[in-house]
Scaffold this motif. Structure first.
Motif, PDB file in Angstrom:
ATOM      1  N   GLU A 104       9.627 -38.090  99.019  1.00 25.29           N
ATOM      2  CA  GLU A 104       9.588 -38.950 100.426  1.00 25.29           C
ATOM      3  C   GLU A 104       9.143 -37.780 101.562  1.00 25.29           C
ATOM      4  OE1 GLU A 104      12.811 -40.655 103.376  1.00 25.29           O
ATOM      5  OE2 GLU A 104      12.659 -42.081 101.542  1.00 25.29           O
ATOM      6  N   MET A 105       9.963 -36.833 101.581  1.00 26.25           N
ATOM      7  CA  MET A 105       9.558 -35.857 102.604  1.00 26.25           C
ATOM      8  C   MET A 105       8.183 -35.249 102.275  1.00 26.25           C
ATOM      9  SD  MET A 105      12.947 -33.562 103.200  1.00 26.25           S
ATOM     10  CE  MET A 105      13.520 -33.195 101.598  1.00 26.25           C
ATOM     11  N   PHE A 106       7.874 -35.058 101.049  1.00 26.79           N
ATOM     12  CA  PHE A 106       6.460 -34.432 100.865  1.00 26.79           C
ATOM     13  C   PHE A 106       5.611 -35.399 101.513  1.00 26.79           C
ATOM     14  CE2 PHE A 106       3.227 -34.422  97.578  1.00 26.79           C
ATOM     15  CZ  PHE A 106       2.722 -33.337  97.893  1.00 26.79           C
ATOM     16  N   LEU A 107       5.548 -36.679 100.884  1.00 25.63           N
ATOM     17  CA  LEU A 107       4.621 -37.520 101.377  1.00 25.63           C
ATOM     18  C   LEU A 107       4.194 -37.798 102.906  1.00 25.63           C
ATOM     19  CD1 LEU A 107       4.784 -40.287  98.611  1.00 25.63           C
ATOM     20  CD2 LEU A 107       3.126 -38.624  98.769  1.00 25.63           C
ATOM     21  N   GLU A 108       5.740 -37.822 103.712  1.00 27.34           N
ATOM     22  CA  GLU A 108       5.591 -38.056 105.141  1.00 27.34           C
ATOM     23  C   GLU A 108       5.049 -36.726 105.808  1.00 27.34           C
ATOM     24  OE1 GLU A 108       9.283 -39.781 106.176  1.00 27.34           O
ATOM     25  OE2 GLU A 108       9.194 -41.593 105.186  1.00 27.34           O
ATOM     26  N   SER A 109       5.345 -35.653 105.059  1.00 27.84           N
ATOM     27  CA  SER A 109       4.992 -34.425 105.921  1.00 27.84           C
ATOM     28  C   SER A 109       3.300 -34.320 106.301  1.00 27.84           C
ATOM     29  CB  SER A 109       5.263 -33.196 104.884  1.00 27.84           C
ATOM     30  OG  SER A 109       6.583 -32.995 104.753  1.00 27.84           O
ATOM     31  N   PHE A 110       2.817 -35.134 105.403  1.00 25.56           N
ATOM     32  CA  PHE A 110       1.170 -35.066 105.525  1.00 25.56           C
ATOM     33  C   PHE A 110       0.737 -35.447 107.110  1.00 25.56           C
ATOM     34  CE2 PHE A 110       1.287 -34.689 101.186  1.00 25.56           C
ATOM     35  CZ  PHE A 110      -0.078 -33.844 100.783  1.00 25.56           C
ATOM     36  N   GLU A 111       1.600 -36.431 107.737  1.00 28.08           N
ATOM     37  CA  GLU A 111       1.263 -36.946 108.819  1.00 28.08           C
ATOM     38  C   GLU A 111       2.359 -36.900 110.081  1.00 28.08           C
ATOM     39  OE1 GLU A 111      -1.300 -38.167 108.994  1.00 28.08           O
ATOM     40  OE2 GLU A 111      -1.827 -38.445 106.551  1.00 28.08           O
ATOM     41  N   ASP A 112       3.607 -36.347 109.559  1.00 25.45           N
ATOM     42  CA  ASP A 112       4.711 -36.016 110.630  1.00 25.45           C
ATOM     43  C   ASP A 112       5.141 -34.783 110.786  1.00 25.45           C
ATOM     44  OD1 ASP A 112       7.222 -36.344 111.802  1.00 25.45           O
ATOM     45  OD2 ASP A 112       7.561 -38.408 111.497  1.00 25.45           O
ATOM     46  N   GLN A 113       5.020 -34.049 111.647  1.00 28.33           N
ATOM     47  CA  GLN A 113       5.203 -32.738 111.946  1.00 28.33           C
ATOM     48  C   GLN A 113       6.624 -32.447 111.983  1.00 28.33           C
ATOM     49  OE1 GLN A 113       3.044 -30.831 115.121  1.00 28.33           O
ATOM     50  NE2 GLN A 113       1.120 -31.528 114.550  1.00 28.33           N
ATOM     51  N   ALA A 114       7.449 -33.436 112.440  1.00 25.81           N
ATOM     52  CA  ALA A 114       9.155 -33.088 112.339  1.00 25.81           C
ATOM     53  C   ALA A 114       9.597 -33.248 111.234  1.00 25.81           C
ATOM     54  CB  ALA A 114       9.598 -34.378 113.278  1.00 25.81           C
ATOM     55  N   PHE A 121      11.147 -30.719 105.801  1.00 25.87           N
ATOM     56  CA  PHE A 121      10.588 -30.507 104.417  1.00 25.87           C
ATOM     57  C   PHE A 121      10.804 -28.937 104.081  1.00 25.87           C
ATOM     58  CE2 PHE A 121       6.696 -29.925 101.641  1.00 25.87           C
ATOM     59  CZ  PHE A 121       7.125 -30.296 100.532  1.00 25.87           C
ATOM     60  N   LEU A 122      10.161 -28.098 104.942  1.00 31.71           N
ATOM     61  CA  LEU A 122       9.943 -26.704 104.838  1.00 31.71           C
ATOM     62  C   LEU A 122      11.487 -25.962 104.707  1.00 31.71           C
ATOM     63  CD1 LEU A 122       7.042 -25.777 107.210  1.00 31.71           C
ATOM     64  CD2 LEU A 122       6.949 -26.017 104.639  1.00 31.71           C
ATOM     65  N   ILE A 152       9.583 -32.162  92.760  1.00 34.08           N
ATOM     66  CA  ILE A 152       9.248 -31.114  93.397  1.00 34.08           C
ATOM     67  C   ILE A 152      10.360 -30.185  94.275  1.00 34.08           C
ATOM     68  CG2 ILE A 152       7.245 -32.271  93.384  1.00 34.08           C
ATOM     69  CD1 ILE A 152       7.868 -33.109  96.398  1.00 34.08           C
ATOM     70  N   ASP A 153       9.702 -29.262  95.068  1.00 32.42           N
ATOM     71  CA  ASP A 153      10.708 -28.430  95.810  1.00 32.42           C
ATOM     72  C   ASP A 153      11.728 -27.525  95.269  1.00 32.42           C
ATOM     73  OD1 ASP A 153       9.254 -29.780  97.861  1.00 32.42           O
ATOM     74  OD2 ASP A 153      10.959 -30.913  98.396  1.00 32.42           O
ATOM     75  N   ARG A 154      12.085 -26.435  95.927  1.00 26.26           N
ATOM     76  CA  ARG A 154      12.896 -25.375  95.445  1.00 26.26           C
ATOM     77  C   ARG A 154      12.617 -24.531  94.364  1.00 26.26           C
ATOM     78  NH1 ARG A 154      17.202 -26.693  98.743  1.00 26.26           N
ATOM     79  NH2 ARG A 154      17.835 -28.931  99.016  1.00 26.26           N
ATOM     80  N   GLY A 155      12.240 -24.865  93.293  1.00 24.49           N
ATOM     81  CA  GLY A 155      11.508 -24.146  92.000  1.00 24.49           C
ATOM     82  C   GLY A 155      10.137 -23.635  92.439  1.00 24.49           C
ATOM     83  N   GLY A 214      10.420 -27.324 100.708  1.00 20.53           N
ATOM     84  CA  GLY A 214       9.057 -27.480 100.740  1.00 20.53           C
ATOM     85  C   GLY A 214       8.212 -26.209 100.585  1.00 20.53           C
ATOM     86  N   VAL A 215       8.692 -25.104 101.192  1.00 17.59           N
ATOM     87  CA  VAL A 215       7.920 -23.738 101.202  1.00 17.59           C
ATOM     88  C   VAL A 215       7.381 -23.395  99.798  1.00 17.59           C
ATOM     89  CG1 VAL A 215       8.157 -21.314 101.356  1.00 17.59           C
ATOM     90  CG2 VAL A 215       8.970 -22.805 103.053  1.00 17.59           C
TER      91      VAL A 215
END
Length: 269
Positions: A98-108, A113-114, A67-70, A118-119
């Motif tokens: 890892e960043m994707f999954l943790e983004s659901f609960e951790d705003q930092a 991720f973004l 995931i990400d970037r593309g 992640g965008v």
């Protein structure tokens, strides 16, 4: 005289060669990063290569960072899950999963991720750019929960850390030198870079990895890197292992037309 004999014998003896288990064939795919077009073409090429290769216990391994970037991470996740239902496909977790999954609960982590691709992933799940750019993190997390199917999250959570196959170790980023495989930290397996890349001594297995982009396959005596930067270069690389043989398949984007390029590697084997 005995010392001279040992020296001559050692110099003329063939160097041990790396191999996967007898009767097996492995297809290792580097970082896809949302390039569903390249991934679809690679799936066709692998399935065709496998049919032509004769009978074997055949396994595909995705080395993480699907995931990400593309542009189409959601599509890559769906396609990988469908393919796994049709044949043996094992998937390693990369740092972007890892960043994707943790983004659901951790705003930092969501902010991090973004900033690192992640965008594009959020947009592939239908979240509008205005919401990504302007919305507060708590609202964006709500949108993330609503947009990403629970089945996708569960699928990504099931990705593996590493795989041993004969004389090879498959990981996303690399390993901490000198640490046994069963004692490696997941953070190193997903994120390590310079300590691993600059290490010159042999590891217990020859390490096949992605994570670090190179313009060509990065073949070293103790590791082989196959992240050729698909999202940026338009080249997605697969390493094929069978017995002592190593060869490559590459899906190459030429102005929107994707061709398959084949090659033989292993001069350092």
């Amino acid at each position: 005289m005995a010392s001279l004999f040992r020296t001559l014998f050692s110099a003329s003896s063939p160097k041990p060669r790396h191999a996967v288990p007898p009767g097996s064939r492995y297809y290792l795919i580097g970082d896809i990063h949302g390039r569903l077009d390249l991934f679809d073409r690679m799936i066709e090429a692998i399935d065709d290569d496998d049919r032509q290769g004769g009978e074997a216990d055949s396994t595909v391994v995705l080395l993480g960072d699907l995931i990400d970037r593309g542009p189409d991470s959601a599509g890559v996740i769906a396609r990988a899950r469908d393919w796994q239902q049709q044949r043996a496909v094992r998937i390693l977790a990369g740092n972007h999963e890892e960043m994707f999954l943790e983004s659901f609960e951790d705003q930092a982590i969501l902010r991090h991720f973004l900033r690192h691709g992640g965008v594009q992933t959020l947009r592939s799940y239908g979240i509008a750019m205005d919401d990504i750019a302007d919305g507060p993190m708590d609202r964006l997390q709500d949108l993330l929960h609503a947009a990403v199917p629970e089945a996708d999250r569960a699928f990504v959570q099931g990705f593996e850390d590493c795989i041993v196959a004969g004389d090879y170790l498959f990981v996303h980023a690399g390993i901490a030198p000198g640490v046994p495989v069963d004692q490696q930290k997941s953070s190193d397996l997903r994120w390590i870079r310079e300590r691993f890349l600059s290490h010159r001594d042999p590891h217990p297995q020859l390490v096949i990895h992605g994570h670090t982009v190179q313009e060509a396959i990065d073949e070293q005596p103790n590791r082989i890197g196959i992240d050729t930067g698909a999202y940026r270069t338009g080249v997605l690389t697969t390493l094929v292992l069978e017995g002592e043989e190593r060869r490559s398949l590459q899906a190459v984007d030429h102005n929107g037309k994707i061709a398959i390029r084949r090659g033989a590697i292993g001069l350092r084997n």
